[in-house]
Structure formats: C-alpha cells, structure tokens
Design a protein around this motif. Structure first.
Motif, mmCIF file in Angstrom:
data_model
loop_
_atom_site.group_PDB
_atom_site.id
_atom_site.type_symbol
_atom_site.label_atom_id
_atom_site.label_comp_id
_atom_site.label_asym_id
_atom_site.label_seq_id
_atom_site.Cartn_x
_atom_site.Cartn_y
_atom_site.Cartn_z
ATOM 1 N N LEU A 209 0.824 -1.214 0.000
ATOM 2 C CA LEU A 209 0.000 0.000 0.000
ATOM 3 C C LEU A 209 0.853 1.256 0.000
ATOM 4 O O LEU A 209 0.360 2.335 -0.294
ATOM 5 C CB LEU A 209 -0.901 0.032 1.234
ATOM 6 N N ALA B 295 0.674 3.769 -2.819
ATOM 7 C CA ALA B 295 -0.566 4.545 -2.861
ATOM 8 C C ALA B 295 -0.487 5.723 -1.895
ATOM 9 O O ALA B 295 -0.926 6.825 -2.202
ATOM 10 C CB ALA B 295 -1.748 3.649 -2.502
ATOM 11 N N ARG C 107 1.536 8.307 -3.313
ATOM 12 C CA ARG C 107 0.839 8.992 -4.376
ATOM 13 C C ARG C 107 0.086 10.205 -3.814
ATOM 14 O O ARG C 107 0.064 11.258 -4.409
ATOM 15 C CB ARG C 107 -0.131 8.017 -5.054
ATOM 16 N N GLY C 108 -0.470 10.039 -2.598
ATOM 17 C CA GLY C 108 -1.138 11.149 -1.937
ATOM 18 C C GLY C 108 -0.185 12.297 -1.696
ATOM 19 O O GLY C 108 -0.510 13.458 -1.924
#
Lengths: 130, 203
Positions: free
Chosen positions: A46, A49, A52-53
C-alpha cells in the motif's frame, strides 16, 4: 432425504465448523507471529498509494512549472521580429501566466485589459501577426 | 488562486484520509482472515512453509491488485487467489514427482497424488492437540480423500463460511457447481467418517 437425515447433515456441518474453529483458535504463538509478519509484508504494497497522496501535493507547483515551460517555448519558437510591440505583448502574457496574482483579479479588471488591448502599441502588434 | 489551492489541499487531505481508511480496512480484513486461510491451505497442501508462502502471496496480490475494490469483494477475491496458488503448488508437485520418477525415482500407486505422499504438518503443540483431538484429525484425513473441487467447496463454504455466490467467485465456477460439489463433499465425508465411527466423532 428424510428430516432425520437433514438434521444429521446439519449437525455434521455445525460440528465440522466447530472443530475447524477450535483448531484455528488454538494456533500457536509462533505461527500467529509469522502470519502477522506476512500481513505487514503485504501491507507494504500500500505504500506506493500513500506516497501517491504526497505527490498530489506537488501538483500546483508542477502545473506552474509546466505553464512557465510552455510560455517559454511559445516565446522562443517565434521568429525574431523587429516589432517590439509583439515582443512586449508576449512578455506581458508571460508575466500574467507566471504572476502570483489571483485569477479573480483578472475578472475584476477585465475592463482595464479591454482598454489596454485597444491601445496603439498592442494594435500594431496584432497587425504584424500573420 | 488561493481558493483553488485550498480546494486542492482539501482534496489531497481527503485522499490521504481515504487511503488511511482503506489501509486500516484491508489490514483488519487480513487480520481476520489470516489464521483460517492458513489452516485451509495447510489442509490442502500439508506443508507449513509452503502454506505460509501461499497465504503471504495471496495477501500481497490482494493488496496490490484489489485494495481499491469495494471491501465486500475482498473475501471471495482473496480465496480465489488462494485457491489458484494452492493449485499451482499441487501442479508443481505433480511435475516434480514425474521428473523424479523419470530419472529413476521409486514408483508407487500413489505417486500421481502429491497429497498422499506429502508429509503431515508438524504438530502445533499439546494444547492444540488436546483441544481439537482426534475428531479434527479424522476430518482432515477424510478431506484428503475427496476430489480437489469437493474439498475446495467444503472448506470455503463450511470452514470459511462463504455463501454460494462468494464460493463460486473463489472457485471460478457457477453457483450450481458449488452446490453440487458441496453436497457431494458432505455426503462423502459423512460416509468416510461413519467408517471411522461417526457416531463418536459427531458427538
């Protein structure tokens, strides 16, 4: 199938589930620990992800940089001309694009920019294009 | 411009919160499912290290590929990955057994069935033995005598508690096939355990 058979079958299913649950609940600590590590390893997937934020926070800066690059390309790709009015207009566009001013300000002073466009210096620049 | 930046920051914050919620949700799902998944895999492939590898691999694949899917889909997807990995292990064993046989390994009537030849899993300790007793051992032995698809249907429906639709997704077959496999599995298991004294096992 008779009711008696149905009832026996249902008891069998319940007993099977009960035995399995008992066996699973009695899993030793070492096995549980190993499964926990396996879970943490999976959750590492994870991380991209989450990063990515974080990257999204760079979007405004990236957009400004891209705008500056496009503006620079537009100016640099234009053939040199003696008409300084056009160059002034292009530089003014560039300044507007790169300015830190609020977009709302452009709406409020639209009349001013309308008037500015009608001035001879800019009219001359428009005539020379094309 | 400030308004636009503010909205962008809010959206970024929401995305972070959603990512954290999603992360917590999938961790809770994995924590809830991991011990039963391990037990089910162990039942199928009878090797602790390989069972760990299969469970971990299924967890990784679920997180990597399906973390963004609705959480209601995780369970059948996870077990579908798990069943595929179990089959991979079993296929590899069959190939290995054939290769060994070709190069002069000892042939036996059970060599086509890697589960028969696979070593039993090591004991989990006296507490577990006392708790589960011989009844679970008898059930496990009986399960090993079932065709693979019946065993899958029984473990998913009965042990894991998947409904027919979820089991169909996990087994990649129709709901009708699940019902057939499960019904046959139950009847066969009851027959087998009768031979092992079901009247005592079932008490």
């Amino acid at each position: 199938m008779s009711d008696r058979d149905n009832e026996l079958e249902r008891q069998f299913e319940l007993r099977s589930k009960q035995l399995f649950d008992q066996r699973t609940a009695a899993l030793d600590a070492a096995t549980r620990s190993r499964l926990t590590r396996a879970r943490y390893r999976a959750l590492e997937e994870l991380a991209p992800a989450a990063r990515r934020g974080w990257r999204w926070s760079l979007v405004p800066a990236g957009a400004a940089a891209a705008t500056a690059l496009v503006a620079w390309l537009v100016v640099s790709q234009t053939p040199p001309t003696a008409d300084t009015g056009l160059q002034v207009a292009q530089l003014t566009d560039l300044e507007i694009l790169l300015s830190e001013e609020d977009i709302e300000m452009l709406d409020e002073e639209l009349d001013f920019y309308g008037w500015l466009e009608e001035q001879p210096e800019f009219a001359g620049a428009d005539d020379s294009v094309g | 411009m400030r308004l636009a930046l503010s909205i962008a920051e809010d959206e970024t914050g929401l995305e972070r919160e959603e990512a954290l919620d999603s992360s917590a949700a999938i961790e809770a799902f994995l924590r809830e499912v991991e011990t039963r998944a391990y037990r089910i895999v162990l039942l199928h492939i009878r090797d602790r290290d390989e069972a760990f590898d299969v469970v971990q691999d299924a967890m990784i694949r679920l997180v990597r590929r399906y973390a963004q899917r609705p959480s209601a889909e995780w369970r059948p997807l996870f077990y579908r990955i798990l069943q595929n990995r179990i089959r991979d292990v079993q296929r590899r064993r069959i190939v290995r057994a054939r290769v060994l046989s070709f190069f002069g390994g000892v042939a036996s009537e059970d060599e086509g069935d890697p589960l028969v030849a696979a070593p039993a899993p090591p004991s989990d300790g006296p507490l577990e033995q006392v708790t589960a007793g011989d009844a679970m051992a008898a059930l496990e032995q009986a399960l090993l005598l079932l065709p693979a698809r019946q065993r899958e249907a029984f473990t998913l429906r009965n042990f894991e508690g998947l409904d027919v639709g979820q089991t169909a997704t996990a087994m990649n077959c129709t709901a009708g096939s699940v019902k057939t496999h499960y019904s046959r599995a139950v009847h066969r298991l009851r027959d087998l355990l009768k031979d092992h004294g079901e009247e005592h096992w079932n008490e």
